[in-house]
Each structure stands twice: as structure tokens, then as C-alpha cells.
Design a protein around this motif. Structure first.
Motif, PDB file in Angstrom:
ATOM      1  N   UNK A  51       0.866  -1.089   0.076  1.00  0.00           N
ATOM      2  CA  UNK A  51       0.047  -0.069  -0.460  1.00  0.00           C
ATOM      3  C   UNK A  51       0.935   1.514  -0.548  1.00  0.00           C
ATOM      4  N   UNK A  52       2.046   1.238   0.468  1.00  0.00           N
ATOM      5  CA  UNK A  52       2.678   2.119   0.196  1.00  0.00           C
ATOM      6  C   UNK A  52       3.165   3.070  -1.080  1.00  0.00           C
ATOM      7  N   UNK A  53       3.241   4.386  -1.090  1.00  0.00           N
ATOM      8  CA  UNK A  53       3.306   4.869  -2.694  1.00  0.00           C
ATOM      9  C   UNK A  53       4.705   4.279  -3.442  1.00  0.00           C
ATOM     10  N   UNK A  54       4.563   4.445  -4.501  1.00  0.00           N
ATOM     11  CA  UNK A  54       5.280   3.943  -5.595  1.00  0.00           C
ATOM     12  C   UNK A  54       6.474   5.251  -5.863  1.00  0.00           C
ATOM     13  N   UNK A  76       4.206 -12.320  -4.089  1.00  0.00           N
ATOM     14  CA  UNK A  76       5.198 -13.232  -5.124  1.00  0.00           C
ATOM     15  C   UNK A  76       4.898 -13.593  -6.465  1.00  0.00           C
ATOM     16  N   UNK A  77       5.558 -13.778  -7.364  1.00  0.00           N
ATOM     17  CA  UNK A  77       6.336 -14.059  -8.301  1.00  0.00           C
ATOM     18  C   UNK A  77       6.295 -15.085  -8.743  1.00  0.00           C
ATOM     19  N   UNK A  78       6.814 -14.811  -9.972  1.00  0.00           N
ATOM     20  CA  UNK A  78       6.489 -16.512 -10.760  1.00  0.00           C
ATOM     21  C   UNK A  78       8.020 -16.963 -10.277  1.00  0.00           C
ATOM     22  N   UNK A  79       9.321 -16.549 -10.045  1.00  0.00           N
ATOM     23  CA  UNK A  79      10.535 -17.110  -9.607  1.00  0.00           C
ATOM     24  C   UNK A  79      10.142 -17.232  -8.074  1.00  0.00           C
ATOM     25  N   UNK A  80       8.624 -16.828  -7.207  1.00  0.00           N
ATOM     26  CA  UNK A  80       8.868 -17.461  -5.903  1.00  0.00           C
ATOM     27  C   UNK A  80       8.172 -16.146  -4.915  1.00  0.00           C
ATOM     28  N   UNK A  81       8.687 -15.998  -3.670  1.00  0.00           N
ATOM     29  CA  UNK A  81       8.224 -15.037  -2.403  1.00  0.00           C
ATOM     30  C   UNK A  81       8.603 -15.095  -1.778  1.00  0.00           C
ATOM     31  N   UNK A 212      -3.784 -10.007  -0.173  1.00  0.00           N
ATOM     32  CA  UNK A 212      -3.790 -10.855  -1.506  1.00  0.00           C
ATOM     33  C   UNK A 212      -4.256 -12.222  -0.395  1.00  0.00           C
ATOM     34  N   UNK A 213      -5.747 -11.558   0.057  1.00  0.00           N
ATOM     35  CA  UNK A 213      -6.107 -12.570   0.395  1.00  0.00           C
ATOM     36  C   UNK A 213      -7.425 -13.539   0.471  1.00  0.00           C
TER      37      UNK A 213
END
Length: 319
Positions: A51-54, A76-81, A212-213
Motif C-alpha cells: 500500500x506504500x506509494x511508489x 509472490x512472483x513467478x520465481x517465488x515469494x 492478497x487473500x
């Protein structure tokens, strides 16, 4: 493991171009460690939470000088988390370790960030028993949850005696500091659960999206050991911004932020706040505010954070 294979391949590729961390460490201060990100469009955030600003976005693989790492939101990304985030001073923020080209989920040899107000130590079972007495009805259950609760407090910058006292006094009245509690007699699908007694689809939905749940589809997660404390942290810092009220010794505003109507419970919680401060500091300061302004006397639970913040500015120095 897929992530480790992918990251090892990336590290090997970077080595061919002379960009490995080992080859660059000597070029930066001893207090920093150099790593490389992979992928494109990696966000640098102001803090270790989604939620923090980019603050900026990395266009491609980038060499980063890391001075510390912080435990935050799961990515979580394609390579793991990973739940760890690398603090990169030159970029003004944090990069998730999920996008750092290493085989581990946590940066090796990098200290954890202490922050500007380092925690004075984890809360113990003995301390909460001294603070709240018989309200700690199930000490073994409370002790089981304390590691996750202490982590949530660190993540939420609940790192001063006043902040700790306000947070713990609130939770002991909400849940007796039992992570898995369900509000007695509440049969509503989105009734009170967990440390903060999360209530209503207007809270379950946003909290679930933040982590993300699927809390709307599986509300029982709100009283699991994994999620009860992080959800309490989410409510304290995202749904509301309660730390500043604790800094001001304003339990009137703290209680209003939790969302129930004003009444005798306010004084009970304020007394618990005082007891907690006494245990943490040895004395109770003057200037504690236990009352609320008229604007905050009703049930504020369904207000947005913006709406609630507007109400806190009404009513002078009262809660």
C-alpha cells in the motif's frame, strides 16, 4: 525449487557481464551490500508494504546498494515469494527481495532495518499480565500469539511505550489478546474475529485485498495465527492512522477509531492504557485524554479513513 533455479541462472548470467554482487562490493561503503534486481517494471516503494506509494520504477535489471532489509508484505512472483524488502537509500525506498537475483528469500549478510525509532524490546507474557491482570484469561494462548503480535507491532512502528500501551489496551478489550477469538454470540458471516475483532464486509474486503487473500470467501482466516496480527496492524495503520493519537495520549480518539459508540467502555480502556504505560515506563504521565468530542461520539466503524480523519479535526483538544 523453481525460484532458486531461476535466480541462480540470473546470477550466472549477470556474472558473465561483470555485474555480480561479489564483483561490486568493493566499490561501495562497507555498510552497504550490492545486489541485482531482475525483471522489468519493478517498483521502489516508500515502505515495505504494497500500500506504500511508489517512489520510482526500475525499467530493467538494476544494481542496488542495500543498507538494511525489512520484513513487510508478502510478494509472490513467478520465481517465488518473499516478505523481505531491501532498503536502497539511493533510490529512496524499498525493493521486494522477490525481485532480487539471489537464491534465498532473505538477503544474506544484511542487517534488519532498525528504523528511526528502534523498538525497545518485544512485549512478554509477564508484561501483559502485569498490565491487564485477569483480562489475560488464557496465558498459554496469549503466549503462542505474541511472536506474531510483536512482529506486527514492529511492522506498524508501534515502537514507543505510548503506542504499545494504546495498541495492547485496545486489543485486550477487543480479544483478550487471543489471536483466534470469535466474538461471543456473533453469528454474522463477517462478525468480529481475531485480535482486532475485524467486523463487516467493509473491512474484510479491503483487508483481504491488501494482503492478497480472500477474506470475504474465507473469513475464518481473520482469526488464524498467520493473519490475525497482520490484520490488526492493517487496521491500526491503513484503515485508520492511530499511532499519532497514541503519541498525543489521546485515548478518546483511539477508541473512536476502533468504531464503537462512546460510553463507559471508553474509561475502562483508558484505565487499561494507563496501566500499560505504568508497566512500560514506571509512571503515568499527565495529560491523558479519555473523552471524545461530540463529533466522535457515535459509531464510526463504517467511515472511510478520509471521513474519519475529517471528524478528528472537529472538537478542539478532545478525542
Amino acid at each position: 525449487m523453481l525460484k532458486r533455479r531461476i535466480r541462480r541462472l540470473l546470477i550466472a548470467t549477470l556474472a558473465l557481464t561483470g555485474l555480480t554482487a561479489a564483483g561490486l562490493v568493493t566499490a561501495v561503503p562497507a555498510s552497504a551490500a550490492v545486489f541485482n534486481t531482475y525483471g522489468t517494471g519493478v517498483n521502489v516503494r516508500a515502505d515495505a508494504y504494497l500500500s506504500s506509494p511508489v517512489v520510482r520504477t526500475l525499467p530493467g535489471p538494476t544494481s542496488i546498494d542495500v543498507d538494511c532489509q525489512k520484513y513487510g508484505d508478502l510478494v509472490t512472483v513467478s520465481g517465488g515469494s518473499s516478505r523481505w524488502w531491501a532498503h536502497v537509500p539511493a533510490l529512496g525506498g524499498y525493493v521486494t527481495v522477490a525481485y532480487v537475483a539471489i537464491p534465498e528469500d532473505k538477503l544474506p549478510g544484511v542487517a534488519e532495518c532498525g528504523g528511526t525509532n528502534p523498538p525497545s524490546g518485544d512485549i512478554t507474557l509477564a508484561q501483559v499480565q502485569a498490565m491487564f491482570g485477569t483480562r489475560i484469561a488464557n496465558p498459554s494462548l496469549v503466549e503462542t500469539g505474541l511472536p506474531s503480535l510483536n512482529q506486527a507491532m514492529r511492522d506498524a512502528n508501534i515502537n514507543t511505550p505510548y503506542r504499545k500501551a494504546a495498541f495492547l489496551a485496545t486489543l485486550v478489550h477487543e480479544s483478550r489478546l487471543e489471536y483466534n477469538i470469535r466474538e461471543i454470540g456473533d453469528t454474522r458471516l463477517y462478525g468480529g474475529r481475531g485480535y482486532i475483532q475485524l467486523t463487516g464486509d467493509f473491512n474484510y474486503g479491503p483487508a483481504g485485498r491488501y494482503f492478497g487473500i480472500d477474506l470475504l470467501g474465507n473469513p475464518e482466516l481473520a482469526r488464524s495465527l498467520q493473519w490475525s496480527a497482520p490484520i490488526a496492524r492493517w487496521y491500526w495503520t491503513v484503515a485508520r492512522n492511530i499511532n499519532p493519537f497514541a503519541d498525543q495520549l489521546n485515548m478518546g480518539k483511539v477508541n473512536a477509531a476502533i468504531g464503537y459508540p462512546a460510553g463507559a467502555e471508553d474509561q475502562r480502556r483508558c484505565d487499561s492504557f494507563k496501566n500499560a504505560i505504568r508497566v512500560l515506563t514506571g509512571s503515568v504521565p499527565g495529560g491523558i485524554i479519555c473523552t471524545r468530542s461530540k463529533a466522535l461520539s457515535g459509531d464510526t466503524s463504517k467511515l472511510s479513513r478520509t471521513q474519519f480523519d475529517a471528524l478528528t479535526k472537529v472538537g478542539g483538544g478532545l478525542g
